[in-house]
Design a protein around this motif. Structure first.
Motif, PDB file in Angstrom:
ATOM      1  N   ALA A 157      33.557  49.162  36.621  1.00  0.00           N
ATOM      2  CA  ALA A 157      34.725  48.286  36.412  1.00  0.00           C
ATOM      3  C   ALA A 157      34.519  47.409  35.178  1.00  0.00           C
ATOM      4  O   ALA A 157      35.427  47.234  34.364  1.00  0.00           O
ATOM      5  N   TYR A 160      34.657  49.565  31.976  1.00  0.00           N
ATOM      6  CA  TYR A 160      36.029  50.011  31.724  1.00  0.00           C
ATOM      7  C   TYR A 160      36.793  48.932  30.949  1.00  0.00           C
ATOM      8  O   TYR A 160      37.547  49.220  30.019  1.00  0.00           O
ATOM      9  N   ASP A 161      36.539  47.681  31.317  1.00  0.00           N
ATOM     10  CA  ASP A 161      37.174  46.566  30.610  1.00  0.00           C
ATOM     11  C   ASP A 161      36.612  46.446  29.188  1.00  0.00           C
ATOM     12  O   ASP A 161      37.354  46.235  28.227  1.00  0.00           O
ATOM     13  N   ARG A 170      42.177  48.268  22.388  1.00  0.00           N
ATOM     14  CA  ARG A 170      41.616  47.076  23.035  1.00  0.00           C
ATOM     15  C   ARG A 170      40.110  47.181  23.248  1.00  0.00           C
ATOM     16  O   ARG A 170      39.481  46.285  23.819  1.00  0.00           O
ATOM     17  N   GLU A 260      38.005  34.953  28.278  1.00  0.00           N
ATOM     18  CA  GLU A 260      38.522  35.337  29.585  1.00  0.00           C
ATOM     19  C   GLU A 260      37.784  36.544  30.164  1.00  0.00           C
ATOM     20  O   GLU A 260      37.448  36.561  31.339  1.00  0.00           O
ATOM     21  N   ALA A 263      34.337  35.592  31.468  1.00  0.00           N
ATOM     22  CA  ALA A 263      34.371  34.769  32.681  1.00  0.00           C
ATOM     23  C   ALA A 263      34.462  35.681  33.908  1.00  0.00           C
ATOM     24  O   ALA A 263      33.938  35.367  34.974  1.00  0.00           O
ATOM     25  N   VAL A 264      35.104  36.827  33.746  1.00  0.00           N
ATOM     26  CA  VAL A 264      35.142  37.836  34.811  1.00  0.00           C
ATOM     27  C   VAL A 264      33.810  38.580  34.859  1.00  0.00           C
ATOM     28  O   VAL A 264      33.193  38.737  35.914  1.00  0.00           O
ATOM     29  N   GLN A 267      30.664  37.046  36.558  1.00  0.00           N
ATOM     30  CA  GLN A 267      30.638  37.091  38.028  1.00  0.00           C
ATOM     31  C   GLN A 267      30.337  38.505  38.514  1.00  0.00           C
ATOM     32  O   GLN A 267      29.548  38.712  39.427  1.00  0.00           O
ATOM     33  N   LEU A 268      30.979  39.485  37.866  1.00  0.00           N
ATOM     34  CA  LEU A 268      30.699  40.879  38.228  1.00  0.00           C
ATOM     35  C   LEU A 268      29.224  41.188  38.022  1.00  0.00           C
ATOM     36  O   LEU A 268      28.566  41.772  38.883  1.00  0.00           O
TER      37      LEU A 268
ATOM     38  N   VAL B  18      37.247  38.212  45.805  1.00  0.00           N
ATOM     39  CA  VAL B  18      35.882  37.729  46.029  1.00  0.00           C
ATOM     40  C   VAL B  18      35.819  36.271  45.573  1.00  0.00           C
ATOM     41  O   VAL B  18      36.130  35.963  44.416  1.00  0.00           O
ATOM     42  N   LEU B  26      37.533  36.225  42.090  1.00  0.00           N
ATOM     43  CA  LEU B  26      37.753  37.522  41.438  1.00  0.00           C
ATOM     44  C   LEU B  26      38.821  38.274  42.202  1.00  0.00           C
ATOM     45  O   LEU B  26      38.774  38.339  43.430  1.00  0.00           O
ATOM     46  N   PHE B  28      40.909  42.078  42.251  1.00  0.00           N
ATOM     47  CA  PHE B  28      40.862  43.444  41.736  1.00  0.00           C
ATOM     48  C   PHE B  28      42.272  44.004  41.666  1.00  0.00           C
ATOM     49  O   PHE B  28      43.051  43.835  42.603  1.00  0.00           O
ATOM     50  N   HIS B  44      45.887  41.465  33.493  1.00  0.00           N
ATOM     51  CA  HIS B  44      45.914  42.480  32.442  1.00  0.00           C
ATOM     52  C   HIS B  44      44.549  43.107  32.231  1.00  0.00           C
ATOM     53  O   HIS B  44      44.217  43.555  31.139  1.00  0.00           O
ATOM     54  N   ARG B  45      43.712  43.084  33.278  1.00  0.00           N
ATOM     55  CA  ARG B  45      42.436  43.796  33.203  1.00  0.00           C
ATOM     56  C   ARG B  45      42.109  44.288  34.614  1.00  0.00           C
ATOM     57  O   ARG B  45      42.705  43.807  35.578  1.00  0.00           O
ATOM     58  N   PRO B  46      41.157  45.245  34.724  1.00  0.00           N
ATOM     59  CA  PRO B  46      40.906  45.834  36.046  1.00  0.00           C
ATOM     60  C   PRO B  46      40.433  44.812  37.090  1.00  0.00           C
ATOM     61  O   PRO B  46      40.749  44.930  38.264  1.00  0.00           O
ATOM     62  N   VAL B  47      39.689  43.816  36.641  1.00  0.00           N
ATOM     63  CA  VAL B  47      39.267  42.726  37.521  1.00  0.00           C
ATOM     64  C   VAL B  47      39.597  41.429  36.783  1.00  0.00           C
ATOM     65  O   VAL B  47      39.353  41.338  35.577  1.00  0.00           O
ATOM     66  N   SER B  48      40.138  40.449  37.481  1.00  0.00           N
ATOM     67  CA  SER B  48      40.472  39.183  36.834  1.00  0.00           C
ATOM     68  C   SER B  48      39.808  38.042  37.597  1.00  0.00           C
ATOM     69  O   SER B  48      39.524  38.163  38.786  1.00  0.00           O
ATOM     70  N   ALA B  49      39.579  36.930  36.901  1.00  0.00           N
ATOM     71  CA  ALA B  49      38.980  35.757  37.532  1.00  0.00           C
ATOM     72  C   ALA B  49      40.020  34.646  37.524  1.00  0.00           C
ATOM     73  O   ALA B  49      40.437  34.191  36.454  1.00  0.00           O
ATOM     74  N   TRP B  61      43.667  31.670  34.534  1.00  0.00           N
ATOM     75  CA  TRP B  61      42.425  32.450  34.487  1.00  0.00           C
ATOM     76  C   TRP B  61      41.228  31.531  34.233  1.00  0.00           C
ATOM     77  O   TRP B  61      41.330  30.530  33.520  1.00  0.00           O
ATOM     78  N   CYS B  62      40.102  31.883  34.787  1.00  0.00           N
ATOM     79  CA  CYS B  62      38.850  31.144  34.570  1.00  0.00           C
ATOM     80  C   CYS B  62      38.391  31.357  33.132  1.00  0.00           C
ATOM     81  O   CYS B  62      38.503  32.456  32.595  1.00  0.00           O
TER      82      CYS B  62
END
Ligand code: FES
Lengths: 312, 75
Positions: A157, A160-161, A170, A260, A263-264, A267-268, B18, B26, B28, B44-49, B61-62
Motif C-alpha cells: 500500500a 503504491y502511493d 504522480r 501529507e 504523515a500517512v 504510521q504505515l 486504524v 488511518l 483505507f 486521494h491516496r490508497p491510505v489517508s491519515a 489530513w494529518c
C-alpha cells in the motif's frame, strides 16, 4: 546514465572491470578513502537498479564483481551495527520505535532551507538529494517479496502511493525530476553523482544494501520507518524555503506532496509494517532498530557535513 | 517457517480505520471526510491519515504537527 568518475585506485579499477578492459585482482586493492569506498559500492549497487549505458547488463551477477561488493559491504555493515549497538527501543515495539525516531534531535537542513539558506545552497542541496530522490522508493521494493503477509500488504500500500497510485504523473521520483528540470537542473538519474560527497553515497548505499539482502529485510523496513517519520514536517519547511528563494513551484509541490503522504507513510511504516514484522518474525527486531538508527545517524552526519561546508 | 501459524489461519482482515496512538486516524480506500465546518474532502491516496489533534495545517489530513505537541495534548 553513464558510469561516474573514479575517486581513487579502487573505483578506477572497478570502472576498468565494468568497461571490460581489465580484470583486477581485488586482493591488491583497497579503497584509498571514504570517497573511493562509497563510490565503488554505489556503482556496484546501481547495476541492480537501472544500470549504466556504458556497462554490460550481464555484469549485475558477475561473481568477480559480487566478490568485491561483499568485501566492501562487510566492514560497512559492521560499522553501522556498531554505531547502533547501544540503541534501545521499548515495548510495545511500534511505540518504542516511534519514540526513538521522535527523540532524534540532530541538526535540520530543512530548517536552514526554510529560514536562511541562499538560493545557491538550496540548489546544491537538491543536487545532493537527487541521488536518492531520482530513485525514490526503489531500494525498498526489493524487500517486498521477502515479507510475511501483514507487513507485505502494508508495504505494498505504501509503495503504491510512492509510485503515484499507478499514475506516472504522480510517481514521486518523476515529480522530483520535473521540479529539477523546471529549476534548470538535470533531471536524469545519476546526473550529479560526481558532485555527491561520500556521506550522501553512504546514505544511498545503506538503502541499497538493506534492500538487496533478504537477510537485512528488517533493516530495510526500519530505515523506511525512520525516513518516512522524519519527512512530513521537514518537507513543509523545504517547500517554504524553495518558494522563499524563488525556485519553481513544481519543485515546492514535490515537497508539499510529501507533507501529507509521509504523515500517512510514517504510521504505515512504523505500525503496520515494522510493528507487524517484529510480531511475526521476532528475529528481525534488532535489524529494524539498526536500520532506523542508521537512517537517522547518516542524515545527522550529512546535515553536519553540509552545515559546516555552508558555514565556511 | 516463521509466520506460518499466522498464514495457516489467515491473518485477520485489516480494519478500515486504524487509530494511531498520539497521532492520526488511518483510513483505507476511497471515501469522503466531512470536516467540522461541513466541508467535504475526498481521499486521494490508497491510505489517508485524518488529523485527530486539531492542529494540522492541511486539515482534515494529518501533516505530522501532532509530533510537535506536548504529550497531554496528543490524541
Ligand atoms: S494528528 Fe497529525 S497533525 Fe493532527
Amino acid at each position: 546514465m553513464l558510469t561516474p568518475k573514479a575517486r581513487g585506485p579502487l573505483s578506477a579499477a572497478l570502472l576498468d572491470a565494468l568497461h571490460g578492459t581489465e580484470r583486477p585482482s581485488w586482493d591488491d586493492l583497497a579503497p584509498a578513502d571514504e570517497d573511493d569506498l562509497q563510490l565503488s559500492l554505489w556503482t556496484l549497487y546501481e547495476l541492480s537498479f537501472r544500470g549504466f549505458d556504458d556497462v554490460d547488463p550481464a555484469l549485475e551477477w558477475d561473481p568477480h564483481l559480487l566478490d568485491l561488493r561483499r568485501r566492501l559491504e562487510r566492514p560497512l555493515e559492521a560499522r553501522w551495527r556498531e554505531r547502533a549497538a547501544d540503541v534501545e527501543v521499548g515495548e510495545p515495539f511500534a511505540d518504542g520505535l516511534m519514540q526513538l525516531i521522535e527523540d532524534d534531535d540532530g541538526p535540520s537542513l530543512a530548517a536552514v532551507v526554510q529560514r536562511d539558506a541562499t538560493r545557491e545552497q538550496v540548489l546544491e542541496l537538491l543536487r545532493w538529494r537527487s541521488v536518492y530522490h531520482l530513485k525514490e522508493a526503489d531500494p525498498t521494493s526489493f524487500t517486498l517479496p521477502r515479507l510475511p503477509v501483514r507487513a507485505q500488504a502494508a508495504l505494498a500500500a505504501l509503495q503504491y502511493d510512492e509510485y503515484g497510485g499507478g499514475d506516472p504523473a504522480r510517481l514521486h521520483r518523476h515529480l522530483f525530476a520535473l521540479g529539477m528540470s523546471d529549476a534548470g537542473l538535470r533531471p536524469d538519474e545519476g546526473a550529479y553523482v560526481d558532485d555527491a560527497p561520500a556521506i550522501v553515497l553512504e546514505q544511498n548505499n545503506a538503502l541499497s544494501m538493506f534492500g538487496l539482502h533478504r537477510r537485512l529485510r528488517g533493516a530495510s523496513l526500519g530505515h523506511l520507518a525512520a525516513f518516512e517519520a522524519t519527512s512530513s514536517l521537514p518537507s513543509r519547511k523545504m517547500a517554504s524555503g524553495i518558494r522563499r528563494v524563488g525556485l519553481p513551484d513544481s519543485l515546492a509541490a514535490y515537497y508539499d506532496e510529501h507533507v501529507e503522504a509521509d504523515a500517512v507513510h510514517e504510521q504505515l511504516a512504523v505500525r503496520l509494517i515494522c510493528g507487524t514484522l517484529v510480531e511475526d518474525e521476532p528475529e528481525t527486531r534488532t535489524d529494524v532498530v539498526v536500520g532506523a538508527f542508521t537512517c537517522l545517524d547518516l542524515e545527522n552526519r550529512f546535515a553536519e557535513w553540509a552545515l559546516e561546508r555552508w558555514a565556511a | 517457517m516463521t509466520g506460518a501459524e499466522d498464514q495457516a489461519e489467515g491473518p485477520r482482515a485489516r480494519p478500515d480505520v486504524v487509530l494511531c496512538p498520539g497521532g492520526p486516524m488511518l483510513v483505507f480506500g476511497d471515501l469522503v471526510v466531512e470536516d467540522a465546518a461541513g466541508e467535504q474532502h475526498r481521499t486521494h491516496r490508497p491510505v489517508s491519515a485524518v488529523c485527530r489533534c486539531g492542529k494540522s495545517a492541511s486539515a482534515p489530513w494529518c501533516d505530522g504537527t501532532h509530533k510537535a505537541l506536548p504529550a497531554k495534548l496528543r490524541p
